[in-house]
Design an enzyme around this catalytic site. Structure first.
Site, PDB file in Angstrom:
ATOM      1  CD  GLU A   1      -2.772   0.355  -0.388  1.00 39.88           C
ATOM      2  OE1 GLU A   1      -3.106  -0.781  -0.749  1.00 39.88           O
ATOM      3  OE2 GLU A   1      -2.799   1.345  -1.144  1.00 39.88           O
TER       4      GLU A   1
HETATM    5  C1  FAD Z   1       2.208  -9.728   0.626  1.00 37.22           C
HETATM    6  C2  FAD Z   1       2.018  -8.629  -0.379  1.00 37.22           C
HETATM    7  C3  FAD Z   1       0.737  -8.284  -0.762  1.00 37.22           C
HETATM    8  C4  FAD Z   1       0.546  -7.286  -1.726  1.00 37.22           C
HETATM    9  N1  FAD Z   1      -0.737  -7.018  -2.162  1.00 37.22           N
HETATM   10  C5  FAD Z   1      -0.913  -6.215  -3.260  1.00 37.22           C
HETATM   11  C6  FAD Z   1      -2.191  -6.070  -3.882  1.00 37.22           C
HETATM   12  O1  FAD Z   1      -3.195  -6.622  -3.410  1.00 37.22           O
HETATM   13  N2  FAD Z   1      -2.287  -5.326  -5.013  1.00 37.22           N
HETATM   14  C7  FAD Z   1      -1.212  -4.707  -5.570  1.00 37.22           C
HETATM   15  O2  FAD Z   1      -1.358  -4.061  -6.598  1.00 37.22           O
HETATM   16  N3  FAD Z   1       0.021  -4.803  -4.998  1.00 37.22           N
HETATM   17  C8  FAD Z   1       0.192  -5.540  -3.858  1.00 37.22           C
HETATM   18  N4  FAD Z   1       1.436  -5.674  -3.288  1.00 37.22           N
HETATM   19  C9  FAD Z   1       2.556  -4.961  -3.877  1.00 37.22           C
HETATM   20  C10 FAD Z   1       3.059  -3.821  -2.991  1.00 37.22           C
HETATM   21  O3  FAD Z   1       2.165  -2.765  -2.997  1.00 37.22           O
HETATM   22  C11 FAD Z   1       4.469  -3.457  -3.507  1.00 37.22           C
HETATM   23  O4  FAD Z   1       5.329  -4.520  -3.120  1.00 37.22           O
HETATM   24  C12 FAD Z   1       4.953  -2.137  -2.955  1.00 37.22           C
HETATM   25  O5  FAD Z   1       4.206  -1.086  -3.495  1.00 37.22           O
HETATM   26  C13 FAD Z   1       6.438  -1.897  -3.258  1.00 37.22           C
HETATM   27  O6  FAD Z   1       6.756  -2.140  -4.589  1.00 37.22           O
HETATM   28  P1  FAD Z   1       7.993  -3.102  -4.941  1.00 37.22           P
HETATM   29  O7  FAD Z   1       7.796  -4.369  -4.187  1.00 37.22           O
HETATM   30  O8  FAD Z   1       8.118  -3.194  -6.401  1.00 37.22           O
HETATM   31  O9  FAD Z   1       9.251  -2.387  -4.335  1.00 37.22           O
HETATM   32  P2  FAD Z   1      10.103  -1.227  -5.061  1.00 37.22           P
HETATM   33  O10 FAD Z   1       9.200  -0.197  -5.611  1.00 37.22           O
HETATM   34  O11 FAD Z   1      11.082  -1.858  -5.973  1.00 37.22           O
HETATM   35  O12 FAD Z   1      10.867  -0.597  -3.822  1.00 37.22           O
HETATM   36  C14 FAD Z   1      12.095  -1.116  -3.276  1.00 37.22           C
HETATM   37  C15 FAD Z   1      12.632  -0.094  -2.272  1.00 37.22           C
HETATM   38  O13 FAD Z   1      12.919   1.146  -2.943  1.00 37.22           O
HETATM   39  C16 FAD Z   1      12.201   2.208  -2.355  1.00 37.22           C
HETATM   40  N5  FAD Z   1      11.767   3.129  -3.411  1.00 37.22           N
HETATM   41  C17 FAD Z   1      11.151   2.833  -4.573  1.00 37.22           C
HETATM   42  N6  FAD Z   1      10.916   3.957  -5.271  1.00 37.22           N
HETATM   43  C18 FAD Z   1      11.368   4.982  -4.542  1.00 37.22           C
HETATM   44  C19 FAD Z   1      11.401   6.400  -4.700  1.00 37.22           C
HETATM   45  N7  FAD Z   1      10.872   6.995  -5.774  1.00 37.22           N
HETATM   46  N8  FAD Z   1      11.973   7.142  -3.739  1.00 37.22           N
HETATM   47  C20 FAD Z   1      12.498   6.572  -2.635  1.00 37.22           C
HETATM   48  N9  FAD Z   1      12.487   5.248  -2.415  1.00 37.22           N
HETATM   49  C21 FAD Z   1      11.925   4.471  -3.349  1.00 37.22           C
HETATM   50  C22 FAD Z   1      11.019   1.563  -1.635  1.00 37.22           C
HETATM   51  O14 FAD Z   1      10.538   2.363  -0.555  1.00 37.22           O
HETATM   52  C23 FAD Z   1      11.624   0.247  -1.167  1.00 37.22           C
HETATM   53  O15 FAD Z   1      12.304   0.438   0.046  1.00 37.22           O
HETATM   54  C24 FAD Z   1       1.653  -6.616  -2.280  1.00 37.22           C
HETATM   55  C25 FAD Z   1       2.936  -6.947  -1.847  1.00 37.22           C
HETATM   56  C26 FAD Z   1       3.134  -7.939  -0.925  1.00 37.22           C
HETATM   57  C27 FAD Z   1       4.536  -8.289  -0.525  1.00 37.22           C
END
Ligand code: FAD
Length: 574
Positions: A432
């Site tokens: 989220e």
């Molecule tokens: C168990 C689980 C359930 C989930 N459920 C859903 C769901 O129902 N629907 C859905 O759509 N998604 C869902 N998600 C996805 C979740 O919302 C994403 O994992 C989350 O938004 C982070 O994206 P990412 O995993 O690609 O991490 P990334 O975006 O790759 O981030 C990696 C790190 O980099 C940091 N980062 C990234 N961009 C920036 C920036 N611009 N500035 C500073 N720091 C940054 C982040 O804070 C993080 O620490 C779920 C994830 C999990 C693990």
């Protein structure tokens, strides 16, 4: 000791801290009388204690799994969900025209807290469904509303949100899923979505996916994204379930925790979908769902913290180890009498109160905004949402980690269940919008008003502390000073034209803001109790021991980015 719903905390917070009475005094929410609120809280308390809490371990030990392409959920989850739906609770705050009760979101927030505390992984399903109902109420066509809302509100069908793709996580604008017009008003949706919570289940009914995808003329980035309703089964004219849509669960993720919640990789292969809201305005529509979910996820953290605290307290009241300093002087003889164990338990309790007060204040602001339309309330809700999300989930992690520590070695042994809270709640700081993204939102978008919403809160807190400076100097004076430090940090943030300067301290700024808010809410509680009693003693603990954390946090918040980038990638790799 089985789970006990924290009803007394809700009653106290509603009546003395967050101002629930103001909501009930509006015409829009005049039905939320004290009797109604009491009846709802106690019914939900019973449901979560008797039906949901016994399911929590099943989610961990008997995780959701895919069998022949069909998701099977943990033992008892379908019955637990049904019990919630049959009580009509999914529609507690939904509009009455489609079968909801139209009651304040503040009450739904208390419900979500209890659902999360009793069974976090199952509680994610109603949270997503509530969010979908809100998004459809605001953005869907009359036809879509007619078909979907009654069934989602009754819990016959459930909802999901589909944003994430392998290359598009925090950067949602990078998504590649496509939507092609079918020529009959519907669209063919294709693409892969990952991490989709409750992407499928065996509760019966339909699974309604809200999917972000790009129309052929959608520009790159977030401005070219549209939102679609893509159900698992295409509904017939009479609302019954028709043929299966062209979508499937590819697999479920193997996770650190939250095993009872199926997290699906979804494939859409020309699946039929219908546009929700305007073309290319999908992010705005999805934001309705995301804002609701952000507050809801913060509350998940608080609920998990509550569950972890109750378990730790029970253990501490039973475990004997060594002579305690108050043995023979009215002590229990158990580890709860050791100073360090008491410190841990008091920290847990004080932070649950802080996080809950922040989240409920945010919900009150949302309700007041709905009831009055006053922009100040909307601004307050918008400002508090990232704080409620990030601090609530941080409290969930910190409290559940302390819960493991209170148990000693038994905390590391799975059979106590202490570790489950820690593993389950970890993801709430990630999904989220990660807590880092929340903090960036706070210091950038939420300060585009030149700090008006921030300073309104700061002035309110300082005014309250000022009024008690002579009556309760030991508590009011440190709070007054803390608010002053927060004011200076906020002025520093606003003076940074380069947003990256703000971002380099955004997480400690958010946490520092929450710490100061905690001082304010604890002082309000102490005052309501007349300065004596358990809440006043907890306030004293908080203000003496936890509030001072704001000094380090806000100093960290205002350093700027130069030192971060002076530390090169080579330095980090050396
Ligand atoms: C168990 C689980 C359930 C989930 N459920 C859903 C769901 O129902 N629907 C859905 O759509 N998604 C869902 N998600 C996805 C979740 O919302 C994403 O994992 C989350 O938004 C982070 O994206 P990412 O995993 O690609 O991490 P990334 O975006 O790759 O981030 C990696 C790190 O980099 C940091 N980062 C990234 N961009 C920036 C920036 N611009 N500035 C500073 N720091 C940054 C982040 O804070 C993080 O620490 C779920 C994830 C999990 C693990």
């Amino acid at each position: 000791m089985p789970f006990r719903a924290p009803l007394e905390d809700f009653r106290f917070l509603f009546d003395h801290v967050v101002g629930f009475g103001e909501i009930a005094a509006t015409e829009r929410f005049s039905e939320a009388s004290p009797d109604t609120v009491e009846a709802i809280l106690s019914e939900l308390g019973k449901l979560t204690e008797e039906v949901w809490a016994p399911l929590n371990r099943n989610g961990d030990l008997d995780p959701a799994r895919v069998e022949n392409g069909v998701v099977r959920t943990s033992k008892g989850f379908a019955e637990g969900f049904r019990a919630l739906a049959e009580g009509g609770w999914l529609g507690l705050s939904a509009g009455e025209e489609h079968g909801g009760m139209g009651l304040p979101l503040t009450l739904t927030s208390a419900m979500n807290d209890m659902l999360a505390a009793s069974c976090l992984s199952l509680g994610l399903n109603p949270l997503l469904t509530q969010g979908q109902v809100e998004a459809l109420e605001h953005h869907a066509s009359a036809t879509l509303k007619e078909i979907y809302l009654p069934k989602l509100i009754s819990g016959e069908w459930t909802g999901t949100m589909n944003l994430t793709e392998p290359q598009a996580g925090s950067d949602v604008g990078a998504l590649r899923s496509k939507a092609e017009p079918n020529g009959d008003g519907s669209y063919a949706i294709s693409g892969q979505k990952i991490y989709i919570s409750w992407g499928d289940h065996d509760f019966g009914g339909n699974v309604c996916h809200l999917v972000l995808a790009r129309l052929p003329d959608g520009v790159p980035g977030t401005k070219g994204i549209s939102l679609f309703m893509v159900p698992k089964y295409l509904p017939n004219e009479d609302g019954s379930l028709g043929e299966a849509n062209r979508l499937r669960v590819v697999s479920l993720e193997h996770k650190m925790g939250l095993h009872g919640s199926p997290t699906a990789v979804m494939e859409y292969d020309g699946a039929t979908g219908w546009l929700v809201g305007e073309p290319h305005k999908g992010m705005a529509a999805m934001f309705t769902m995301m804002n609701n979910a952000r507050l809801g996820v913060g509350i998940q953290g608080i609920g998990a913290a509550e569950g972890a605290y109750q378990k730790a307290l029970e253990f501490a009241l039973d475990r004997r180890q060594g002579r305690t300093p108050i043995e023979g002087q009215g002590g229990t003889g158990t580890i709860v009498d050791h100073a360090d164990v008491r410190r841990m338990l008091a920290t847990m309790r004080a932070d649950i109160f802080t996080a809950r007060a922040i989240a409920l204040s945010c919900a009150v602001a949302l309700d007041m905004s709905t009831a009055t339309g006053a922009p100040e309330w909307a601004a307050r809700a918008a400002f508090l949402t990232p704080i409620a999300k990030a601090f609530g989930t941080e409290a969930g992690m910190r409290v559940s980690e302390l819960g493991v520590q209170v148990h000693g070695g038994m905390g590391f042994i799975e059979e106590t269940g202490a570790a489950q809270y820690y593993r389950d709640v970890r993801v709430t700081a990630i999904y989220e919008g990660t807590n880092g993204i929340q903090a960036m939102d706070l210091v950038a978008r939420k300060m585009m008003d030149k700090g008006e919403a921030a300073f309104a809160l700061i002035d309110e807190m300082q005014g309250f502390a000022e009024g008690l400076r002579s009556d309760r100097p030991a508590l009011a004076e440190p709070l007054w000073q803390a608010v002053e430090t927060l004011r200076e940090a906020t002025e520093w943030m606003l003076a940074q034209g380069d947003l990256n300067e703000r971002f380099s301290g955004s997480v400690p700024y958010l946490m520092g803001f929450a710490r100061v808010l905690g001082g304010y809410f604890h002082l309000k509680a102490a005052q309501a109790e007349g300065g004596e009693g358990p809440r006043a003693r907890l306030a004293e603990f908080y203000i003496r021991r936890l509030l001072p954390e704001h000094v380090g946090l806000l100093a960290h918040a205002t350093v700027g980015s130069a030192d971060l980038y002076a530390l090169s990638v080579e330095d980090l790799s050396a």
